[in-house]
Design a protein around this motif. Structure first.
Motif, mmCIF file in Angstrom:
data_model
loop_
_atom_site.group_PDB
_atom_site.id
_atom_site.type_symbol
_atom_site.label_atom_id
_atom_site.label_comp_id
_atom_site.label_asym_id
_atom_site.label_seq_id
_atom_site.Cartn_x
_atom_site.Cartn_y
_atom_site.Cartn_z
ATOM 1 N N CYS A 248 4.106 0.654 2.641
ATOM 2 C CA CYS A 248 4.652 0.172 1.376
ATOM 3 C C CYS A 248 5.830 -0.777 1.549
ATOM 4 O O CYS A 248 6.490 -1.124 0.577
ATOM 5 N N CYS B 185 7.929 2.840 -1.805
ATOM 6 C CA CYS B 185 7.497 4.134 -2.327
ATOM 7 C C CYS B 185 8.672 5.047 -2.603
ATOM 8 O O CYS B 185 8.523 6.075 -3.255
ATOM 9 N N LYS C 119 11.322 0.630 1.812
ATOM 10 C CA LYS C 119 10.079 1.325 1.499
ATOM 11 C C LYS C 119 9.956 1.407 -0.020
ATOM 12 O O LYS C 119 10.726 2.121 -0.666
ATOM 13 N N SER D 286 7.713 9.142 2.667
ATOM 14 C CA SER D 286 8.475 7.994 3.126
ATOM 15 C C SER D 286 8.431 7.814 4.641
ATOM 16 O O SER D 286 9.451 7.536 5.265
ATOM 17 N N GLN D 287 7.250 7.963 5.214
ATOM 18 C CA GLN D 287 7.180 7.850 6.670
ATOM 19 C C GLN D 287 6.202 6.832 7.221
ATOM 20 O O GLN D 287 6.347 6.409 8.352
ATOM 21 N N CYS D 288 5.202 6.432 6.440
ATOM 22 C CA CYS D 288 4.147 5.614 7.036
ATOM 23 C C CYS D 288 4.445 4.119 7.020
ATOM 24 O O CYS D 288 3.913 3.365 7.814
ATOM 25 N N GLY D 289 5.255 3.667 6.075
ATOM 26 C CA GLY D 289 5.633 2.257 6.057
ATOM 27 C C GLY D 289 4.588 1.296 5.512
ATOM 28 O O GLY D 289 4.785 0.070 5.556
ATOM 29 N N HIS E 290 0.824 -1.217 0.000
ATOM 30 C CA HIS E 290 0.000 0.000 0.000
ATOM 31 C C HIS E 290 0.855 1.262 0.000
ATOM 32 O O HIS E 290 2.035 1.224 0.348
ATOM 33 N N VAL E 291 0.214 2.356 -0.367
ATOM 34 C CA VAL E 291 0.890 3.647 -0.322
ATOM 35 C C VAL E 291 0.058 4.570 0.570
ATOM 36 O O VAL E 291 -1.093 4.866 0.264
HETATM 37 S S1 FES Z 1 4.005 4.967 1.362
HETATM 38 FE FE1 FES Z 1 4.408 5.882 3.237
HETATM 39 S S2 FES Z 1 6.429 5.232 3.612
HETATM 40 FE FE2 FES Z 1 6.052 4.429 1.670
#
Ligand code: FES
Ligand code: FES
Lengths: 786, 165
Positions: free
Chosen positions: B48, B60, B58, B43-46, B37-38
């Motif tokens: 992906c 993304c 990651k 690049s903070q939510c993880g 998922h995105v």
């Molecule tokens: S989509 Fe959020 S860290 Fe990759």
């Protein structure tokens, strides 16, 4: 009954999510799919003098650039707020026009003026950057207090002074008199910080127009697809209901932000008709910060009076609520009927008066976010109580106990009639679990390590299952707030439950099956839950306000009652017994006191073969029901936070968090506790980390996870959860609701703990290290001088 | 365009991708592996997180072109047939997910941290798990059950590895 009510059953729906097979809106790909990107205003407030799309239109792969003028010309209606609130003087609220694509004026950063439809998402975005919009910047206002100031920039022409309404509830003169006669008055200025809901799945829509049938299909990230269809049809004139199917497949969290029907969904539907293509749009996180309805954002001044014994005499509240640039779907109800009606808290208060002014600003629209109004009320009351206890030199728990409502039902002066509760019991349980008796020793031990340890309470009450329909209608709601269900027993005995509730993390596929298992003795794996599709479920009100248990499940129970009545008739006929002697248990339908019985599936089969039914009975075994609650439900509880503050840096750690909740009947403790965990984390986020920040001229400073501090695993503790159950007398299962409690109860507990630790009541959310450190520093000279 | 040879969930393939294609896009749009998922653009939510040659990355913020020659494992590739990976099973057992959107990333990060700590001979305590989850955001669960699930799975993965030795 191992899978029935109260069982810690593992979730049935997990398998698809843990294997990567969930189906979210952005996972859907239609034949012939094109992509939308919106052209958004970089200004908080500007006149739009013209749009030149020729460069974008000339790009290869760009299908169309569509503007608000065309949208209007096609008769797409303005977005609406569905709850009418009148001012004290009887005048209606001032609702400014909100077009899905702005035509002549933009009113917040992110307001869309055009949409590009292209062959790929990247192309659509690039082309959107090429659309030249001639903006004439206007002065802007971002903060609620400034919006009311003389000479403030006007957001809408039909809302003079940016005032949407000036509303009041309760008796002002009596409250003033009570305060004047009080032995002590506590006064506070309280800000409830603006938040961005941030479900992890960004909003998304895939719209398809079928020209041959004049029919639209919309996949979307919605908490209430049926309400979406109703609004899209009745107000936005997209298509009549029978020509519009709305599907909310797996939805990655909502927290309120996916209740509303946003400009993007409307535009995608319309654009799919214009371009004869399926149109997909998926927000990125920056767009989510810029367009998902925000929550909270109240500024309040309050006075609470006490007699010489510490009993509350009166409570007077003056609140300004920031609504942003447009009135979102339920915005008007949040600081009124979801906030001011809860201002009695858990306490006997004879006199309450609240004045609420709602104002426009040049910011993202504000609407219900997990708790919606109730967190604002709870934060206010519980900070007042803690501060008052300190001022009066009383123990904070003792002051609360002196004022608890102990007799039920209890009519508050602000509409709500609490049906049942055990506030003292909740407090007892929380104190025991948090080992409050051991706190002084822990504090002393922390002091030896150079840390300030503090303990704070929050005794929250909320109102869930917003209802009954006639009552909310009389208060201005544009819809009824019932729920629907259908129970289908198949010829082989398996069961399908159709529900108007929508699950976007709440685990309905498991808990709803559990109540069926409990009733009919069938395994939960033989029960499936159907939801989220207007072609499958006729109508429903969706999931928000912690209503799926109290209202959604009650509808299922009502439908099960009807199914059971028919089963009794069929079984009595086939087994030659009296209906009253039929018992259903353990997957069998039996005649009490005999060995005569039918297997569960035999009854289903009998209903459908229809070879031997009672005279005049219709074949089949399927019943539907609509359930309209008779009252709100009132979940309540006591939360205790314990923190340690580093006085040199202001860095604060929550070392213990205890929740004792009374949710009425609990169907699945795992799921209920999970709701509390998540809610408390969001509450801790509000208290210590999260805040949407705008500059004075309306630029959004917190537009990504670089700037908006979401709670991470490191920021929260393990939670201690206790239950103290008083059964709700007003619905068949005795459920109160659990989805919002954590977000409502946690913030004041945390702030009360920090202010206890640092010895200052002057602290605002989010209590960042800088703020805590500043509060310590500000308090220090005073302490030294004393 | 970049020509890449890559093994995804055990399947070797050659593909031509535009240079700017992100690994997350390649997985979701080209291969239709939508379990990755995105959830953010910084690049903070993880949400992906996938494994590239056994390490969590990651997707993304990884270009598809950069995984040329590598083995990529996604959430769809960690179960053996119908047998769930112990990390998947632990998330189910501990109610470690609600809406499920962060879950694939959480599971992939969880497996990675267990492997790393084991290789380094360090104990994966709840505090360590919380620290390691810095790059994975969950809005639903309040992390309580995620931490429990990873802790439990760490034990299961270790005993499985021991049994296999
Ligand atoms: S989509 Fe959020 S860290 Fe990759
Ligand atoms: S389960 Fe919903 S974001 Fe983690």
């Amino acid at each position: 009954m191992s899978e029935g009510i109260g069982a810690r059953v593992k979730r049935k729906e997990d398998k698809r999510f843990i294997t990567g097979k969930g189906k979210y809106t952005d996972d859907i790909r239609m034949e012939n799919q094109a992509y939308a990107a919106f052209v958004r205003s970089p200004h908080a407030h500007a006149r739009v003098n013209g749009i030149d799309a020729s460069d974008a239109e000339g790009m290869e792969g760009v299908i169309a650039v569509l503007t608000g003028a065309e949208l209007k010309a096609d008769g797409i209606g303005n977005l609406i707020c569905g709850w009418a609130i009148s001012s004290k003087d009887g005048s209606p609220m001032n609702m400014g026009p909100w077009s899905a694509l702005a035509t002549d004026r933009v009113r917040y950063v992110g307001d869309a003026v055009a949409v590009v439809i292209a062959e790929s998402p990247t192309l659509a975005r690039r082309a959107a950057e090429k659309v030249a919009v001639d903006y004439e910047e206007l002065p802007a206002v971002a903060h609620a207090d400034k919006a009311l100031a003389k000479g403030a920039p006007q957001v809408h022409d039909n809302a003079p002074g940016n005032l949407i309404y000036d509303w009041g509830i309760g008796e002002e003169a009596a409250t003033d008199a009570a305060l004047a006669a009080s032995a002590h008055v506590t006064e506070m200025h309280i800000t409830n910080n603006r938040l961005s809901p941030n479900p992890m799945e960004p909003r998304s829509a895939v719209a398809t127009f079928d020209e041959s049938e004049d029919h639209y299909t919309l996949y979307t990230t919605s908490q209430n697809p049926h309400v979406a269809r109703l609004v899209l049809s009745a107000f936005y004139n997209v298509a009549p209901e029978h020509k519009l199917r709305v599907i909310a497949p797996d939805v990655g969290g909502g927290f309120g932000s996916k209740i509303y029907i946003y400009p993007e969904e409307i535009t995608c539907l319309w654009a799919s008709m214009k371009t004869k293509r399926s149109v997909k749009w998926t927000a990125d996180r920056s767009e989510a910060f810029m367009t998902d309805a925000h929550g909270r954002d109240h500024i309040t001044t309050a006075k609470m009076g006490f007699d010489k014994d510490g009993r509350i005499t009166g409570f007077k509240v003056d609140t300004i609520a920031n609504f942003g640039a447009y009135m979102s779907l339920f915005s008007s109800a949040v600081p009124t009927y979801l906030y001011a009606t809860l201002l009695s808290g858990q306490y006997n208060i004879a006199n309450i008066y609240a004045n609420v002014r709602a104002v426009y600003t040049n910011t993202v629209p504000v609407d219900a976010y997990r708790g919606a109004g109730r967190p604002e009320a709870c934060y206010l009351i519980e900070r007042m109580m803690e501060t008052a206890a300190r001022e009066l030199g009383l123990d904070a728990a003792e002051l609360r106990r002196r004022n608890f409502i102990t007799q039920f039902p209890h009519q508050t002066p602000v509409i709500m009639a609490y049906d049942v509760g055990d506030f003292g019991g909740n407090l007892d349980k929380a104190q025991k679990a948090a080992n409050v008796a051991g706190f002084p020793a822990r504090k002393a031990e922390a002091a030896r390590r150079g840390k300030l340890r503090g303990l704070g309470y929050s005794c929250y009450i909320e109102a869930c299952g917003i209802a009954p329909s006639a009552a909310v209608g009389s208060l201005g709601a544009g819809v009824g707030l019932w729920e629907s269900a259908e129970v289908r027993v198949n010829p082989v005995g398996t069961i399908e439950i159709l529900t108007g509730s929508h699950s976007h993390g709440q685990g309905h596929e498991t808990t709803f099956a559990q109540i069926v298992a409990d009733r009919f003795g069938v395994p939960i794996n033989n029960v499936s839950i159907v939801h989220g599709d207007t072609d499958k479920v006729q109508m429903g009100m969706g999931t928000y306000g912690s209503r799926s248990g109290a209202v959604g499940m009650s509808a299922i129970v009502k439908a099960m009652d009807k199914v059971e009545a028919k089963i009794r008739k069929i079984a009595a006929h086939q087994l030659e017994a009296s209906e009253d002697d039929i018992v259903i248990e353990g997957g069998e339908v039996k005649v009490a006191g005999t060995d005569k019985k039918m297997a569960w599936h035999e009854v289903g089969l009998a209903a459908y073969t229809a070879h031997n039914l009672p005279a005049g009975m219709e074949p089949g075994l399927k019943e539907g029901a609509f359930y309209d609650p008779v009252n709100f439900t009132f979940p309540a509880g006591c939360y205790i936070a314990e923190v340690e503050v580093d006085p040199d840096t202001g860095v604060t750690k929550i070392v213990q968090f205890t929740a004792a909740d009374d949710f009425g009947t609990i169907i699945n403790p795992n799921i209920v506790e999970g709701q509390v965990h998540g809610g408390v984390a969001q509450g801790i986020g509000q208290a210590m980390l999260e805040s949407v920040v705008y500059t004075d001229d309306g630029q959004l400073l917190t537009g990504s996870y670089m700037d908006y501090a979401m709670p991470r695993a490191d920021d929260v503790p393990f939670y201690t959860i206790e239950h103290n159950t008083t059964v709700c007398p007003n619905n068949p299962l005795g459920i109160k609701g659990c989805g919002e409690a954590g977000a409502i109860g946690a913030p004041p507990a945390v702030i009360n703990a920090i202010t206890d630790a640092i010895g200052s009541n002057d602290l605002s959310m989010p209590a960042t290290p800088a703020r805590v450190w500043a509060a310590i520093s500000a308090a220090r000279p005073r302490v030294a001088a004393e | 365009m970049a020509d890449i040879t890559v093994t995804v969930n055990g399947k070797a393939m050659r593909r031509s991708v535009p240079d700017h294609t992100l690994l997350s896009e390649f997985l979701r749009e080209t291969l239709r592996l939508t379990g990755t998922h995105v959830g953010c653009d910084t690049s903070q939510c993880g949400a992906c997180v996938v494994h590239v040659d056994g390490r969590a990355v990651k997707s993304c913020t990884t270009l598809a072109a950069s995984v040329d020659g590598a083995a990529v494992t996604t959430i769809e590739g960690i179960a053996s047939g119908s047998d769930l990976h112990p990390m998947q099973a632990a998330f189910n057992d501990h109610h470690g997910l609600q809406c499920g959107f962060c879950t694939p990333g959480m599971i992939m990060s969880g497996i990675d941290m267990v492997n790393r700590y084991k290789a380094e001979g360090r104990a994966l305590t709840p505090d360590a798990i919380r620290h390691e989850l810095e790059g994975n955001i969950c809005r639903c669960t309040g992390y309580h059950n995620i931490v429990k699930a990873i802790e439990d799975a760490a034990g299961r993965m270790t005993s499985m590895a021991t049994a296999a030795e």
